[in-house]
Design an enzyme around this catalytic site. Structure first.
Site, mmCIF file in Angstrom:
data_model
loop_
_atom_site.group_PDB
_atom_site.id
_atom_site.type_symbol
_atom_site.label_atom_id
_atom_site.label_comp_id
_atom_site.label_asym_id
_atom_site.label_seq_id
_atom_site.Cartn_x
_atom_site.Cartn_y
_atom_site.Cartn_z
ATOM 1 N N ARG A 28 1.060 -0.892 -0.241
ATOM 2 C CA ARG A 28 0.044 0.004 -0.181
ATOM 3 C C ARG A 28 0.907 1.359 0.004
ATOM 4 O O ARG A 28 2.335 1.681 0.499
ATOM 5 C CB ARG A 28 -0.892 -0.441 1.216
ATOM 6 N N ASP B 218 0.341 5.710 1.114
ATOM 7 C CA ASP B 218 -0.163 6.699 1.306
ATOM 8 C C ASP B 218 -0.559 7.556 0.331
ATOM 9 O O ASP B 218 -0.204 7.612 -0.590
ATOM 10 C CB ASP B 218 0.419 7.160 2.458
ATOM 11 N N TYR C 234 12.042 1.594 -2.415
ATOM 12 C CA TYR C 234 11.787 3.186 -2.433
ATOM 13 C C TYR C 234 12.425 3.735 -2.798
ATOM 14 O O TYR C 234 14.275 4.133 -2.511
ATOM 15 C CB TYR C 234 10.906 3.125 -1.449
ATOM 16 N N ARG D 197 9.595 8.069 5.287
ATOM 17 C CA ARG D 197 9.175 9.200 5.321
ATOM 18 C C ARG D 197 10.041 9.874 6.455
ATOM 19 O O ARG D 197 10.437 11.051 6.874
ATOM 20 C CB ARG D 197 8.335 10.342 4.777
#
Length: 255
Positions: A50, A52, A111, A202
């Site tokens: 998933r 965000d 990522y 993050r």
């Protein structure tokens, strides 16, 4: 029912995230609605992970079961037609075994986070990168990132709403690169692990920005990590610089 893997590229700005929600648009909803134009009997699709609200992807992977046996190229072309004008594209479709699963068959996620340091506002990269207006020490940020590699309890760097069963994860790669751009610097953070916690990337980048600005030292990253306390984390950076860049499989269906 034949099963297909989908390699998906999307701009997350107009979406509430990947996962379907009742009252907000999601990437999953956009892809499922396009698929139902081709196969009304479609139930749902599964994804590798998933993302965000506001987070992008250049290598999200999903799987779906269809009643019709499609040529993979024609399937991707048809889906891209029905996805318009949403900022979502099917880069490639592939036929896979019935037991193949976008999430459970994956052995790593990759990522990318883009941070741009320059005084002038972003124009072409607005909404696609996090901007700060002060210079950053890339070597110091890499030194801080190095302290996060390996097996750790990452409680400090996960959201309090994280649903993972354990905060213990292994971070396999954390590379910080600087690229000159007109009147500034783009800093790219490359991360690789089997799986990540909610807000982990993050939280990492927001903390390392403090190191790059001189407010923290690389040693402070270790102190925060060892605290195993969310309050010890640096600021959590905004989502617009984050991209799910790829998912690794033992037998990559897209090669």
């Amino acid at each position: 029912m034949p099963r297909y893997a989908l390699l998906i590229d999307y701009n997350g700005a107009p979406f509430s995230g990947w996962q379907r929600q009742k009252s907000h648009p999601s990437v999953q909803q956009a892809v499922e609605e396009a698929l139902r134009r081709l196969d009304p009997a479609l139930d749902h699709i599964g994804a590798a992970g998933r993302t965000d609200a506001g987070v992008h992807a250049t290598g999200q992977v999903a799987h779906c079961d269809l009643t019709r046996d499609w040529d993979p190229f024609r399937l991707s072309e048809a889906l891209n037609y029905h996805l318009k004008p949403a900022p979502v594209a099917i880069l490639k479709a592939a036929r896979v075994a019935d037991t193949w699963h976008a999430r459970h068959s994956a052995h790593e996620r990759r990522y990318l986070f883009r941070l741009i340091a320059r005084r002038a506002p972003l124009v072409h990269d607005a909404g696609l990168a996090w901007q700060v207006t002060h210079p950053l020490d890339v070597a110091a940020m890499q030194a801080g990132a190095d302290r996060l590699l390996g097996l750790h309890d990452f409680t400090t760097f996960r959201s309090t709403m994280c649903q993972a069963a354990s905060p213990v994860k292994t971070l396999d790669e954390f590379r910080v690169e600087a690229h000159d751009i007109p009147f500034g610097t783009e800093i790219r953070f490359h991360l690789r692990a089997r799986s990540f916690l909610h807000n982990q990337v993050r939280s990492f980048v927001g903390t390392l920005e403090r190191v790059g600005s001189g407010a923290w030292t690389p040693a402070d990253v270790t102190t925060a990590l060892q605290a195993r306390d969310r309050a010890a984390c640096g600021p959590v950076c905004p989502p617009q610089g984050l991209y799910l860049a790829g998912v690794g499989y033992a037998d990559d269906p897209f090669l």
